[in-house]
Design an enzyme around this catalytic site. Sequence first.
Site, mmCIF file in Angstrom:
data_model
loop_
_atom_site.group_PDB
_atom_site.id
_atom_site.type_symbol
_atom_site.label_atom_id
_atom_site.label_comp_id
_atom_site.label_asym_id
_atom_site.label_seq_id
_atom_site.Cartn_x
_atom_site.Cartn_y
_atom_site.Cartn_z
ATOM 1 N N VAL A 187 80.103 -63.618 93.381
ATOM 2 C CA VAL A 187 79.502 -64.705 92.613
ATOM 3 C C VAL A 187 78.079 -64.323 92.213
ATOM 4 C CG1 VAL A 187 78.884 -67.143 92.588
ATOM 5 C CG2 VAL A 187 80.890 -66.384 93.861
ATOM 6 N N ASP A 216 91.388 -72.633 102.789
ATOM 7 C CA ASP A 216 90.280 -71.846 103.365
ATOM 8 C C ASP A 216 89.076 -72.745 103.608
ATOM 9 O OD1 ASP A 216 89.082 -69.597 104.402
ATOM 10 O OD2 ASP A 216 88.354 -68.862 102.472
#
Length: 972
Positions: free
Chosen positions: A92, A227
């Site tokens: 990211v 997750d």
Amino acid sequence: MAEPHSLGTSGGDPLEELVFLYLEEREQGIVSGIAEFEERHPEAARDEVRSRIRSLEAAGLLATTAAGDPFPERLGEFQLLERLGGGGMGVVFRAQQTSLGREVALKLIRPEQLYFPRAKERFRREVEAVARLAHPGIVPVYACGEERGVPYYAMELVAGRSLGDVLRPLVAREPRTLTGRDLATEFAGEARGPIFERGWVDACLELARDVALALDHAHSRGVLHRDVKPSNVMLTPDGRARLLDFGLAAHSGSARLTGTGAQLGSTAYMSPELATGRAAEADARADVYSLGATLYELLTLRLPYTGASTTEIVERIQDGRAVAPRRLNPALSADAETVCLTAMAPDPARRYASARAFADDLQRVLDGQPIAARRASGAERVAHWARRHPAQATSVALAALLVVGGPLVFGLQQARAASEQRRLNSDLRSANEEVRKREEGLAAANKALEERRVAAEQAAQRAQRNFERAQQSVDEMLAGVAGDELANVPQMESVRRALFEKALAFYSELLEEAPDDPDVKREHARTLRSIGDLLSELGRFDEAGDKFNAAIELLRELERDDPSLLTKHALAQTIGQLGNQHSNRGEREASEALWREAIALLEDLGDELKTAPRAGTDLVLLRNSLAFGLFAGGDAQASLEQYLTAIEEARPLHVADPGNAEISYALASSLSAAAQVHGHLLQPVEADRAYAEAFTMLEQCVRVDPSSVRLRAQLVEVANNYGVRLLTSSDTVLTERVLRQGVEAARTLASDFPADPEKRKSLAVIALNLAVHYANAGRFAEAAPAMRVSVDALESLRAEHPEIVEYPYFLGAALSNAAGCAVELGDLEGAERDSKRAVELLRGALEATGGHIGVKVNLSSALFQRAGVHAARGDVARALETAEESLALEPRRSDVLYEGVEILGAIAQAARAAADPERAERAVELALATFELAIQSGYNDRNRARNAEKLALVRERPRFAELLAQIPEVGD
């Protein structure tokens, strides 16, 4: 040791599957290298797999991208500014979207994943999953695409820190010493929002609730996260939780893109089904588990399961025995712990059925309401009720014993079975003789079998009758005596439990011997139900549920051929008891469905119910159970409707047989519970009327059957709750009679059952409320000994159970009231001792409960009493300082605020007597300001304020008359 799971087939290249799985597990920290991977997956120990992985390593494609590594300047319309982090499938970056002139978070697929076509497919799946979602708790996607073969998507750039970052510097701290302000340490003074002003526990529960609501939104659109962990939850500076990284998300019902043995998510937060490679079994409850594990870490600063290896962690997750959170953080309430552990239940069926159900229970803990995770015990319902409905006088948090009565079918049916068995055979020696006859009959039948067939058949019939009588006799001796008679015998708890165990063994053996004949199916079902009752009594609820289900199956078969009242009644009883089991496990929807089914079965009987009072009584009790579930679920109006229907159904039964204790008990239970719901809905007239009828009925029942522990305990409950309502009424004679009778019943129960802490706690509560009644009437000499009964009972409970937070909390409230009484009696030394301890205990309780508002109000009251003691001892400076400390807690209870008004008036008088005009003036000003707050909060006793001696100086001010005029006269 758990065996590693092998990969299944998913239509791709098997070698690619294994290499891709290695990359997943290495990214997630499950393995650190090829050797550990091969140990987990033996099928990967192949030269071709090693060769491919080494080729990737040699090409530098397996190195972890670090913050300082170079990266491209542009990707399409995005200018990359800095690397923010990585995980899951991608990396990211903070980037500028030049076409719109805004900064975004740009997520790119990791370089090594480009070698695998399936990796691109999975990255696109993440984009598709997140793009379908629109919720304040989920970071939205702005744009997505592919540039030079590299897939990407742009998200909102969220200011904040991940919960993982927030927790990291706190791991060495004691969780009970933390507050919401500790969540703000990573924000460098930018944090704002009410969550940072909360106690640590409440702040953690709020964050988990917000994430649960975000998950519920995702699940409702067919997206599973898979997750959930602290590093994937962003905490913003304004105190909101935002869910990130759907990199492992799946659409409900979609095929998995990795093999069936691939593990998803971070191991420490994985549900057992994901941790053991059973991803095909995972549904929304897997996300509930992971959020539960995240909440566990927030509350305790520890992971629920750790180990030296991934295999060891997985084994512990499967075992499901995490350290109880309250052992790691004593500030947790029992309900908060239960909610966390319910979310983390190893068996998905025992978890919350949805993220919404999890969020709802978290909200109930925050609101101080009963949770749905399991039926609240009597003690817990006291705490819930007291926090929501504090007493109107100075009894503070000790106002009531119970909220709304829970499922009642089991106890009544067990007592009825015992009564029926005693009627069938009340002479134990006769039963033993019948057993002997059975044995003789069987022996004679065997001896004459070949010579006289008819005689043998007769002997067999006689033997069968003796067998049935023997069964009834054992029921009488074991289940009957243990279930009913010994329940009313003081100090026989251990004997009763031993008899239940013996009865359980007998019933189990009987089931194996009984023939599988249609004529005995009803007896089989009854026996199964009896075993279920016994297992419930022993706390073995899962086993009890199995027996009830087996009995229901038999009775359903019978009902198809014999839809009689007897069969329908037995089936309704058993379904109702199964509903209780689901309620005990916190499965509210399942329990409500079963109770409704049982009610419908009995309603179908129509006019037949008029000739079957036992079935009619059970219908009343089943409605009470359903009403309890509805109230626990937050639907008070629907709950009240069920209670009122139960009352209407019970009245004709009671009129027809007023001496029937079972019917009276059922009607009184309905009335008492309805009264409490009326009070919750602010319907005081209806509440008082229902309480009065329930109390009168229980008085009569106890006179008829003074040995019944059940009736005596219910009388204490109703007397206390009714007495608290009467404390603010003008009928002081009735108030005293109700409370005195309740105290006497509680005293005898506590004496008869000294090992039962709840009975002693009940005595402490109602004795204090009686003392409050005396004190309000100025009868302090009578109030003092009643308060001492309460204090002594709570002192002993606190010494015996130091782990229970509510005992020091209640004791602090009792000592505070005792101190005020001592001041009025001139016992300043005793007042000093009691008020000091009261403040110390309540300070500790406030810390232990994470700043709970109810405890804070009680501490404020105790500080006012302490200030009054200082004033009486002539220490004006400390008195004023302590009163100001109380006001700083911002109590919003009218009775506590008015208590402060009179204390401040007394301080003003003491200051004038000590020639301290400055403090006298300050005390009067504070008294007027506090009086205004009390009126705004609902204080309405104009006569008391107008005549209180302690307010002589305050009444001299024109402002007092203006404020007094705001209170309506009685009858206005």
